[in-house]
Design a protein around this motif. Structure first.
Motif, PDB file in Angstrom:
ATOM      1  N   ALA A  98       0.810  -1.290  -0.282  1.00  0.00           N
ATOM      2  CA  ALA A  98       0.220  -0.366   0.124  1.00  0.00           C
ATOM      3  C   ALA A  98       0.837   1.469   0.090  1.00  0.00           C
ATOM      4  O   ALA A  98       0.656   2.429  -0.894  1.00  0.00           O
ATOM      5  CB  ALA A  98      -0.794   0.042   1.116  1.00  0.00           C
ATOM      6  N   SER A 134       1.062   3.861  -2.812  1.00  0.00           N
ATOM      7  CA  SER A 134       1.005   5.126  -2.532  1.00  0.00           C
ATOM      8  C   SER A 134       1.863   6.365  -3.304  1.00  0.00           C
ATOM      9  O   SER A 134       2.148   7.472  -3.066  1.00  0.00           O
ATOM     10  CB  SER A 134       0.614   5.565  -1.232  1.00  0.00           C
ATOM     11  N   ASN A 135       3.111   5.600  -3.851  1.00  0.00           N
ATOM     12  CA  ASN A 135       4.481   6.196  -3.805  1.00  0.00           C
ATOM     13  C   ASN A 135       5.162   7.400  -2.749  1.00  0.00           C
ATOM     14  O   ASN A 135       5.538   7.673  -3.289  1.00  0.00           O
ATOM     15  CB  ASN A 135       4.730   6.977  -5.294  1.00  0.00           C
ATOM     16  N   ASP A 136       4.803   6.730  -1.673  1.00  0.00           N
ATOM     17  CA  ASP A 136       5.527   7.071  -0.176  1.00  0.00           C
ATOM     18  C   ASP A 136       7.203   6.380   0.328  1.00  0.00           C
ATOM     19  O   ASP A 136       6.468   5.055   0.464  1.00  0.00           O
ATOM     20  CB  ASP A 136       4.513   7.344   1.047  1.00  0.00           C
TER      21      ASP A 136
END
Length: 95
Positions: free
Chosen positions: A57, A61-63
Motif C-alpha cells: 500500500a 501511494s509512492n510514499d
C-alpha cells in the motif's frame, strides 16, 4: 586438497574441543531445538504476511518514506523473534 577444511569444519572442530558439539545434545534437546526453530520460522512468516499489504500500500501511494519506515518495523520485529529464538536455544543447550 585433502588437508584443507571448510570454515564449517573448523568451527565444528573448535566446538568439539570445547565440548559444545552437536553430538553432545540429547534427543530431547534436539527435539526442543527443532520446535524452537519451527516456532520462530512460523512467527517470521506471520510477520511477513502481516507487513506485506502495508508495504504494498505504501509503495502504491509512492510514499518512499513510509515504505522505509514499515520495512524497518518489519526488520525490527523479525530481529526480536530471532533474538528470542537464540535465547531459547541457549537455554535448551545449557540444560
Amino acid at each position: 586438497m585433502s588437508g584443507l577444511k571448510s570454515a564449517f569444519d573448523l568451527a565444528m572442530d573448535r566446538m568439539q574441543q570445547r565440548g559444545e558439539g552437536l553430538s553432545s545434545l540429547t534427543g530431547e534437546q534436539k527435539a526442543a531445538m527443532a520446535e524452537i526453530a519451527r516456532r520462530a520460522q512460523a512467527k517470521v512468516a506471520e510477520i511477513e504476511i502481516l507487513f506485506q499489504p502495508k508495504i504494498e500500500a505504501a509503495r502504491a501511494s509512492n510514499d518512499a518514506e513510509k515504505v522505509v519506515t514499515i520495512e524497518a518495523q518489519q526488520r525490527f520485529e523479525i530481529a526480536k523473534i530471532r533474538e528470542r529464538e537464540t535465547r531459547e536455544r541457549e537455554a535448551v543447550r545449557d540444560k
